[in-house]
Design a protein around this motif. Structure first.
Motif, mmCIF file in Angstrom:
data_model
loop_
_atom_site.group_PDB
_atom_site.id
_atom_site.type_symbol
_atom_site.label_atom_id
_atom_site.label_comp_id
_atom_site.label_asym_id
_atom_site.label_seq_id
_atom_site.Cartn_x
_atom_site.Cartn_y
_atom_site.Cartn_z
ATOM 1 N N LEU A 31 0.837 -1.213 0.000
ATOM 2 C CA LEU A 31 0.000 0.000 0.000
ATOM 3 C C LEU A 31 0.866 1.256 0.000
ATOM 4 O O LEU A 31 0.579 2.225 -0.723
ATOM 5 N N LEU A 34 2.224 1.827 -3.380
ATOM 6 C CA LEU A 34 1.200 2.422 -4.245
ATOM 7 C C LEU A 34 1.025 3.908 -3.947
ATOM 8 O O LEU A 34 0.855 4.709 -4.861
ATOM 9 N N GLU A 35 1.049 4.270 -2.663
ATOM 10 C CA GLU A 35 0.974 5.687 -2.301
ATOM 11 C C GLU A 35 2.118 6.467 -2.938
ATOM 12 O O GLU A 35 1.940 7.597 -3.381
ATOM 13 N N THR A 38 1.188 6.948 -6.629
ATOM 14 C CA THR A 38 -0.169 7.410 -6.933
ATOM 15 C C THR A 38 -0.495 8.566 -6.003
ATOM 16 O O THR A 38 -0.920 8.358 -4.863
ATOM 17 N N LEU A 41 -3.521 8.723 -3.514
ATOM 18 C CA LEU A 41 -3.632 7.806 -2.374
ATOM 19 C C LEU A 41 -2.818 8.316 -1.191
ATOM 20 O O LEU A 41 -1.651 8.677 -1.350
ATOM 21 N N SER A 44 -2.743 5.224 4.234
ATOM 22 C CA SER A 44 -3.044 3.790 4.298
ATOM 23 C C SER A 44 -2.895 3.293 5.727
ATOM 24 O O SER A 44 -2.020 3.749 6.467
ATOM 25 N N LEU A 72 -10.839 3.648 -6.996
ATOM 26 C CA LEU A 72 -9.386 3.669 -6.849
ATOM 27 C C LEU A 72 -8.965 3.000 -5.536
ATOM 28 O O LEU A 72 -8.001 2.224 -5.506
ATOM 29 N N SER A 76 -6.768 -0.352 -5.389
ATOM 30 C CA SER A 76 -5.466 -0.263 -4.720
ATOM 31 C C SER A 76 -5.341 -1.288 -3.612
ATOM 32 O O SER A 76 -4.294 -1.940 -3.457
ATOM 33 N N THR A 79 -4.948 -4.668 -5.230
ATOM 34 C CA THR A 79 -3.615 -4.761 -5.816
ATOM 35 C C THR A 79 -2.569 -5.031 -4.741
ATOM 36 O O THR A 79 -1.683 -5.881 -4.917
ATOM 37 N N ALA A 80 -2.671 -4.327 -3.617
ATOM 38 C CA ALA A 80 -1.710 -4.516 -2.530
ATOM 39 C C ALA A 80 -1.792 -5.927 -1.961
ATOM 40 O O ALA A 80 -0.761 -6.556 -1.684
#
Length: 112
Positions: A31, A34-35, A38, A41, A44, A72, A76, A79-80
């Protein structure tokens, strides 16, 4: 508009030797990755209740509408989980991931 989504999951342990806290640590690492790539985001977070075999995964999303933010956030989080080696019920089947350690079964998603 900033929307924080918290998704509650039942955890199904498919491997008795699985280390659930470590598995969730790997989800958090993903996560945060991803942050990092992105900008929409942020914030988390993961909560774990081993007694109930459940987890909550949260992420805040900056988007033009709640629908876009929720999409989103959900993508996300999923995905994580997958990047960390977990699976999500309803996407791949449990039989496809037996032995990987943990399956995340969605229960409830809230967005505020």
């Amino acid at each position: 508009m900033n929307v924080t989504c918290t998704w509650e999951f039942a955890l199904i342990q498919t491997n008795e030797a699985a280390d659930i806290p470590s598995d969730l640590d790997r989800v958090m690492v993903e996560l945060l990755a991803l942050e990092g790539c992105t900008p929409a985001l942020t914030d988390s977070a993961i909560g774990l209740d081993l007694a109930e075999m459940s987890a909550e995964i949260s992420v805040s999303v900056e988007a033009e509408s709640p629908e876009v933010a929720i999409a989103l956030a959900m993508g996300s989080i999923r995905t994580a989980i997958h990047a960390a080696g977990g699976s999500t019920a309803g996407w791949p089947s449990v039989s496809e991931v037996v032995g990987s350690g943990i399956v995340f079964e969605p229960r409830q998603l809230t967005a505020v």
